[in-house]
Design an enzyme around this catalytic site. Structure first.
Site, PDB file in Angstrom:
ATOM      1  N   SER A  86       0.839  -1.207   0.000  1.00  0.00           N
ATOM      2  CA  SER A  86       0.000   0.000   0.000  1.00  0.00           C
ATOM      3  C   SER A  86       0.869   1.252   0.000  1.00  0.00           C
ATOM      4  O   SER A  86       0.584   2.219  -0.708  1.00  0.00           O
ATOM      5  CB  SER A  86      -0.899   0.018   1.235  1.00  0.00           C
ATOM      6  OG  SER A  86      -1.599  -1.197   1.319  1.00  0.00           O
ATOM      7  N   ASP A  99       1.969  -7.904  10.148  1.00  0.00           N
ATOM      8  CA  ASP A  99       3.277  -8.533   9.895  1.00  0.00           C
ATOM      9  C   ASP A  99       4.452  -7.828  10.589  1.00  0.00           C
ATOM     10  O   ASP A  99       5.517  -8.425  10.750  1.00  0.00           O
ATOM     11  CB  ASP A  99       3.575  -8.564   8.388  1.00  0.00           C
ATOM     12  CG  ASP A  99       2.543  -9.344   7.612  1.00  0.00           C
ATOM     13  OD1 ASP A  99       1.830 -10.169   8.226  1.00  0.00           O
ATOM     14  OD2 ASP A  99       2.418  -9.118   6.389  1.00  0.00           O
ATOM     15  N   ARG A 115       2.325 -35.043  21.921  1.00  0.00           N
ATOM     16  CA  ARG A 115       2.560 -34.847  20.481  1.00  0.00           C
ATOM     17  C   ARG A 115       3.482 -33.652  20.204  1.00  0.00           C
ATOM     18  O   ARG A 115       3.584 -32.744  21.019  1.00  0.00           O
ATOM     19  CB  ARG A 115       1.210 -34.563  19.790  1.00  0.00           C
ATOM     20  CG  ARG A 115       0.396 -35.810  19.600  1.00  0.00           C
ATOM     21  CD  ARG A 115      -0.976 -35.488  19.065  1.00  0.00           C
ATOM     22  NE  ARG A 115      -1.648 -36.719  18.685  1.00  0.00           N
ATOM     23  CZ  ARG A 115      -2.956 -36.847  18.554  1.00  0.00           C
ATOM     24  NH1 ARG A 115      -3.766 -35.829  18.773  1.00  0.00           N
ATOM     25  NH2 ARG A 115      -3.475 -37.998  18.199  1.00  0.00           N
TER      26      ARG A 115
HETATM   27  O1  F6P Z   1       0.059  -8.797   5.219  1.00  0.00           O
HETATM   28  C1  F6P Z   1      -0.870  -9.333   6.105  1.00  0.00           C
HETATM   29  C2  F6P Z   1      -1.185 -10.756   5.744  1.00  0.00           C
HETATM   30  O2  F6P Z   1      -2.148 -11.252   6.662  1.00  0.00           O
HETATM   31  C3  F6P Z   1       0.011 -11.692   5.684  1.00  0.00           C
HETATM   32  O3  F6P Z   1       0.458 -12.105   6.949  1.00  0.00           O
HETATM   33  C4  F6P Z   1      -0.524 -12.788   4.808  1.00  0.00           C
HETATM   34  O4  F6P Z   1       0.514 -13.486   4.164  1.00  0.00           O
HETATM   35  C5  F6P Z   1      -1.345 -12.023   3.813  1.00  0.00           C
HETATM   36  O5  F6P Z   1      -1.732 -10.814   4.444  1.00  0.00           O
HETATM   37  C6  F6P Z   1      -2.583 -12.710   3.299  1.00  0.00           C
HETATM   38  O6  F6P Z   1      -3.143 -11.887   2.323  1.00  0.00           O
HETATM   39  P1  F6P Z   1      -4.611 -12.041   1.721  1.00  0.00           P
HETATM   40  O7  F6P Z   1      -5.553 -11.365   2.670  1.00  0.00           O
HETATM   41  O8  F6P Z   1      -4.554 -11.307   0.433  1.00  0.00           O
HETATM   42  O9  F6P Z   1      -4.885 -13.490   1.571  1.00  0.00           O
END
Ligand code: F6P
Length: 326
Positions: free
Chosen positions: A108, A131, A166
């Site tokens: 973005s 993230d 496990r």
């Molecule tokens: O960037 C945030 C995030 O949740 C990442 O951790 C993940 O890989 C990605 O977005 C998933 O993206 P989408 O919502 O496009 O499936």
């Protein structure tokens, strides 16, 4: 930069808990300064399609506790084209928007940078992603909430892992960044974290099994970053099944529940501070910077640095997990 009368605000990319808090802070601070706020729905896609409406202080009432984003979000392919960005610019002009605030992650802010350069639009970014992979800020909006979500999920997995003796591989989000994985492993008392930043070339599974994990413990939890660089939790579970068949192994992929939920107090405070600071930055004539918090101080990070520079993992954290998981 010309005088600002009206700002636009949008959320873009993956939603993150606390985005609503940032929208609230931006809206109220802008109105406090006597500016108008145009809310743009569905990120850059909504800017292209003219999904824009005026916001008042009441528009952002009762949203501080809500996860997701009331503005909705999207990953816009059309905005990647010049034609798409031209349409977006035309709508910006139509609504007399003088500056744009973008709340989102890496992609973005990269989109905002390109748009700002092409059309000479003052843009400010807020780091909004679970993230935590944006350079220049200690934390991103949503990261703390996601960490807490992961930890409470792993606490529950631990109950069943212990009962059945496990090994669990739990896959967490984070794209190519291991912040969520490593820090939730420390907070949840996991036995290991397999992260994409690991440059040692050492086989992390062999290392984990080699530490004699089953000698002192009957069950273990290993957190694995979702990144293709690690191969994910399934990959490690499959390897254990073939290479160490004596172990009973299970996988949990936490998935999108990590993106939801009411924002933590830490995320609410961060998003409130960043939202107020975004308006202050515009008042100071700043443009094309991401607002961050570093060592508890507000900082302005040029877009190109925030998105291009890798945010390093602190090796001390790897050491802490290693020591505490013996
Ligand atoms: O960037 C945030 C995030 O949740 C990442 O951790 C993940 O890989 C990605 O977005 C998933 O993206 P989408 O919502 O496009 O499936």
């Amino acid at each position: 930069m010309g005088k600002i009368n009206t700002i636009g605000v949008l959320t873009s990319g993956g939603d993150a808990p606390g985005m609503n808090v940032a929208i609230r802070a931006i809206t109220r601070t802008a109105i406090y300064e006597g500016w108008k706020v145009q809310a743009i729905y569905r990120g850059f896609e909504g800017l292209i399609n003219d999904e824009i409406c005026n916001f008042t202080t009441e528009s952002v009432s009762n949203i501080i506790q809500r996860g997701g984003t009331i503005l909705k979000t999207a990953r816009s392919n059309e905005f990647r084209t010049f034609e798409g960005r031209q349409k977006a610019y035309d709508n910006l002009k139509k609504h007399e928007i003088d500056a744009l605030i973008v709340i989102g992650g890496n992609g973005s802010l990269a989109g905002a940078l390109e748009f700002a350069h092409e059309f000479d639009v003052p843009c400010i970014g807020l780091p909004g992603t679970i993230d935590n992979d944006l350079y220049g800020t200690d934390n991103t909006i949503g990261y703390d909430t996601a960490l807490n979500t992961i930890v409470s999920a792993v606490d529950k997995i631990r109950d069943t892992a212990t009962s059945h003796d496990r090994i669990f591989f739990v896959e967490v989000m984070g794209r190519d960044a291991g912040f969520l994985c490593l820090n939730s492993a420390i907070a949840a008392g996991a036995e290991a974290a397999i992260i994409p930043e690991d440059q040692t070339g050492i086989d992390q599974l062999k290392q984990f099994i080699g530490r004699g994990i089953r000698k002192s413990k009957n069950s273990s939890i290993v957190l694995v970053s979702e990144s293709p660089k690690t191969g994910g939790a399934m990959h490690y579970a499959d390897r254990v099944r073939t290479e160490y068949p004596e172990y009973d192994v299970r996988v949990t992929i936490l998935g999108y529940l990590q993106r939801g939920g009411t924002p933590s107090a830490v995320d609410r405070i961060l998003a409130s501070r960043l939202g107020v600071a975004a308006i202050e930055a515009l008042k100071e004539g700043q443009r094309n910077v991401m607002i961050g918090v570093k060592n508890d101080q507000i900082v302005y990070v040029p877009f190109y640095k925030a998105i291009k520079k890798d945010k390093p993992i602190d090796p001390e954290l790897i050491n802490v997990l290693g020591i505490l998981s013996i």
